[in-house]
Design a protein around this motif. Sequence first.
Motif, short mmCIF file in Angstrom:
data_model
loop_
_atom_site.label_atom_id
_atom_site.label_comp_id
_atom_site.label_asym_id
_atom_site.label_seq_id
_atom_site.Cartn_x
_atom_site.Cartn_y
_atom_site.Cartn_z
N GLN A 1 -2.16 78.73 -49.02
CA GLN A 1 -2.77 79.31 -47.55
C GLN A 1 -2.26 78.67 -46.32
N GLN B 1 5.84 77.12 -49.13
CA GLN B 1 6.88 78.00 -50.12
C GLN B 1 7.17 77.76 -51.23
N TRP C 1 -1.43 84.61 -55.22
CA TRP C 1 -0.45 84.12 -54.43
C TRP C 1 0.83 84.58 -54.86
N ASN D 1 1.14 88.26 -53.87
CA ASN D 1 0.87 88.88 -52.48
C ASN D 1 1.63 87.85 -51.34
N ARG D 2 2.21 86.98 -51.95
CA ARG D 2 2.93 86.03 -50.87
C ARG D 2 4.21 85.54 -51.74
N VAL E 1 5.69 82.87 -52.63
CA VAL E 1 5.46 81.55 -53.22
C VAL E 1 6.14 81.37 -54.46
#
Length: 280
Positions: A114, A118, A140, A143-144, A146
């Motif tokens: 958060q 990366q 994560w 949704n991201r 990473v």
Amino acid sequence: MRIPEAWTLSSGAGVTVGLTDTGISANQAQLLSQFATGESTGRTVRLFYLTHLGSAYDTCGHGTRMAGIIAAPRDGRSVGGVAWKSNLISVRQANGVAAVSASDAAGSVRAAAQNGSQVVVMAWESLNWLWQVSDEIEYWHYNRPVLFLGAAGTSGCGDGILDSNVVFPADMPEVVAVTGISYPGGGVPCGIHYRSDVELTAYLSVPSTGQYTADVVEMGGSSNATAVMGGIAALVWSKNPGLTRDQLRARLQQSGAYYPSRHSREGYGLVNALKAVRGY
């Protein structure tokens, strides 16, 4: 692994690597006051910790060595990291790497992700599946963008722990499992974990930063292999910022010595950093 040749194209600039580990030594200036010196100017290091630990500073040495492999500055003083221009986030989650609680590990993953990591390097292990942690990683991951990397595992040679057992969280499909081979001849030595879950391989036993600024120490095990791979991932993403996370993961696979085949112990094999950075 052709890392010095990859440095002619990329330094890791603009990429933030998160490290969930034992923190960074308060006495290691290369990772604190000297982090943005020499050719490594213009970047940041941020330290986080779980409240009950009291500080972000490493008393174990593992996190300090890992951070050095990933991102120690290129300043001519001591050890330079693989991604010597990348930003670094260190999250101190425990005092060691083999007895991490589920809530602490989940909290450290959350803190790293958060706050803008990366690439997240997780060189700690559990022989049990920790659902709280896997839920956090999955959140994560889906949704991201990473990229999570995990150490396949390291145990004492002949201590009864099966080497053919990739540990958690590296055994999650959302995590790139990394193991190590001996330099220069190759092969996974006794005590380093392997199996079909392994995705990528790096050389073992590389120099890194010790607890004090002038210290140069050896870092071994699948931990150091995972740190090396985290640095290479930063080099690739820095040079190729348009890659998606999944394209980056595929690029690393395609740079393995065995690709498109997959070795039963070593995954796609030893990664060629130059090939990964330039794509051919």
